[in-house]
Motif scaffolding. Structure first.
Motif, PDB file in Angstrom:
ATOM      1  N   CYS A 129       0.815  -1.207   0.000  1.00 13.03           N
ATOM      2  CA  CYS A 129       0.000   0.000   0.000  1.00 13.03           C
ATOM      3  C   CYS A 129       0.851   1.261   0.000  1.00 13.03           C
ATOM      4  O   CYS A 129       0.600   2.190  -0.767  1.00 13.03           O
ATOM      5  N   ASP A 130       1.869   1.298   0.841  1.00 19.11           N
ATOM      6  CA  ASP A 130       2.690   2.505   0.952  1.00 19.11           C
ATOM      7  C   ASP A 130       3.398   2.839  -0.354  1.00 19.11           C
ATOM      8  O   ASP A 130       3.438   3.995  -0.778  1.00 19.11           O
ATOM      9  N   ILE A 131       3.897   1.839  -1.038  1.00 18.87           N
ATOM     10  CA  ILE A 131       4.601   2.074  -2.297  1.00 18.87           C
ATOM     11  C   ILE A 131       3.613   2.457  -3.389  1.00 18.87           C
ATOM     12  O   ILE A 131       3.882   3.373  -4.182  1.00 18.87           O
ATOM     13  N   LEU A 132       2.465   1.794  -3.442  1.00 19.43           N
ATOM     14  CA  LEU A 132       1.459   2.160  -4.446  1.00 19.43           C
ATOM     15  C   LEU A 132       0.981   3.596  -4.216  1.00 19.43           C
ATOM     16  O   LEU A 132       0.813   4.363  -5.169  1.00 19.43           O
ATOM     17  N   LEU A 133       0.807   3.985  -2.968  1.00 17.25           N
ATOM     18  CA  LEU A 133       0.403   5.355  -2.656  1.00 17.25           C
ATOM     19  C   LEU A 133       1.478   6.349  -3.106  1.00 17.25           C
ATOM     20  O   LEU A 133       1.169   7.376  -3.709  1.00 17.25           O
ATOM     21  N   GLN A 134       2.720   6.029  -2.844  1.00 16.90           N
ATOM     22  CA  GLN A 134       3.819   6.902  -3.272  1.00 16.90           C
ATOM     23  C   GLN A 134       3.856   7.017  -4.800  1.00 16.90           C
ATOM     24  O   GLN A 134       4.027   8.109  -5.336  1.00 16.90           O
ATOM     25  N   MET A 135       3.681   5.898  -5.485  1.00 13.29           N
ATOM     26  CA  MET A 135       3.656   5.913  -6.947  1.00 13.29           C
ATOM     27  C   MET A 135       2.487   6.753  -7.459  1.00 13.29           C
ATOM     28  O   MET A 135       2.614   7.461  -8.458  1.00 13.29           O
ATOM     29  N   HIS A 136       1.364   6.668  -6.794  1.00 14.39           N
ATOM     30  CA  HIS A 136       0.196   7.474  -7.158  1.00 14.39           C
ATOM     31  C   HIS A 136       0.524   8.958  -6.990  1.00 14.39           C
ATOM     32  O   HIS A 136       0.265   9.766  -7.877  1.00 14.39           O
ATOM     33  N   ASP A 140       4.265   8.093 -10.891  1.00 18.75           N
ATOM     34  CA  ASP A 140       4.842   6.862 -11.440  1.00 18.75           C
ATOM     35  C   ASP A 140       3.785   5.820 -11.783  1.00 18.75           C
ATOM     36  O   ASP A 140       3.954   5.052 -12.723  1.00 18.75           O
ATOM     37  N   LEU A 141       2.687   5.788 -11.040  1.00 18.25           N
ATOM     38  CA  LEU A 141       1.659   4.787 -11.301  1.00 18.25           C
ATOM     39  C   LEU A 141       1.024   5.019 -12.666  1.00 18.25           C
ATOM     40  O   LEU A 141       0.750   4.067 -13.397  1.00 18.25           O
ATOM     41  N   VAL A 142       0.814   6.279 -13.028  1.00 16.58           N
ATOM     42  CA  VAL A 142       0.266   6.598 -14.352  1.00 16.58           C
ATOM     43  C   VAL A 142       1.181   6.019 -15.435  1.00 16.58           C
ATOM     44  O   VAL A 142       0.712   5.410 -16.395  1.00 16.58           O
ATOM     45  N   GLU A 143       2.481   6.196 -15.258  1.00 16.25           N
ATOM     46  CA  GLU A 143       3.462   5.703 -16.237  1.00 16.25           C
ATOM     47  C   GLU A 143       3.496   4.180 -16.287  1.00 16.25           C
ATOM     48  O   GLU A 143       3.572   3.585 -17.363  1.00 16.25           O
TER      49      GLU A 143
END
Length: 164
Positions: A129-136, A140-143
């Motif tokens: 969760c923490d990494i996905l939140l950071q990517m969001h 980075d998550l969009v990419e």
């Protein structure tokens, strides 16, 4: 693009992480979307390295979580579901590790990551969760979604904002 992420975050992610944005949780990644609540494996061997490998590679987006997308059973699993929803990702495989203790331990061993939820993109472990939140938050998550052929809904939100 980062403006879209920040806009999306301000508009709804804080509430989404608490489960109040978008559709009701009971409709999250529901029927026909590809998300499923079960482990998808059979009894005893579901935690084996081979079984876990099959699960992480079965779909471009795979989440191992507590509960289901329709009914997450922990705040971190709920946050992952809400982040994916915010990006418009509804077609993913979700595996409820609470239904299968062998899978719960097997996924931790496979990734060498001690906590649940765990997110995989194109068979690669992303994090929890923490990494996905950071990517969001940092775009980075969009990419990463773009690499999978998934267009983030936040990009459409940005276009709507530019039109106004």
């Amino acid at each position: 693009m980062r403006a879209a992420v920040r806009t999306g975050w301000r508009i709804g992610a804080a509430a989404a992480l608490r489960g109040r944005a978008g559709r009701p949780l009971s409709q999250a990644a529901g029927e026909g979307s590809g998300a499923e609540g079960g482990s998808g494996g059979s009894g005893g061997g579901s935690g084996s390295r081979e079984a876990v490998e099959r699960l992480v590679r079965e779909h471009p987006v795979v989440v191992f979580m507590k509960g289901s997308p329709a009914q997450p059973l922990c705040g971190f699993s709920n946050a992952v579901v809400q982040i994916l929803r915010l990006h418009g990702v509804e077609d993913y495989r979700a595996h409820d590790v609470l239904q299968d203790p062998d899978l719960r331990q097997g996924i931790k061993d496979y990734s060498n990551w001690p906590t649940i939820p765990q997110v995989y993109l194109n068979g690669e472990f992303v994090g929890g969760c923490d990494i996905l939140l950071q990517m969001h938050q940092n775009g980075d998550l969009v990419e990463e979604l773009k690499k999978l052929g998934i267009r983030s809904a936040l990009l459409d939100a940005e276009k709507d904002q530019e039109k106004k």
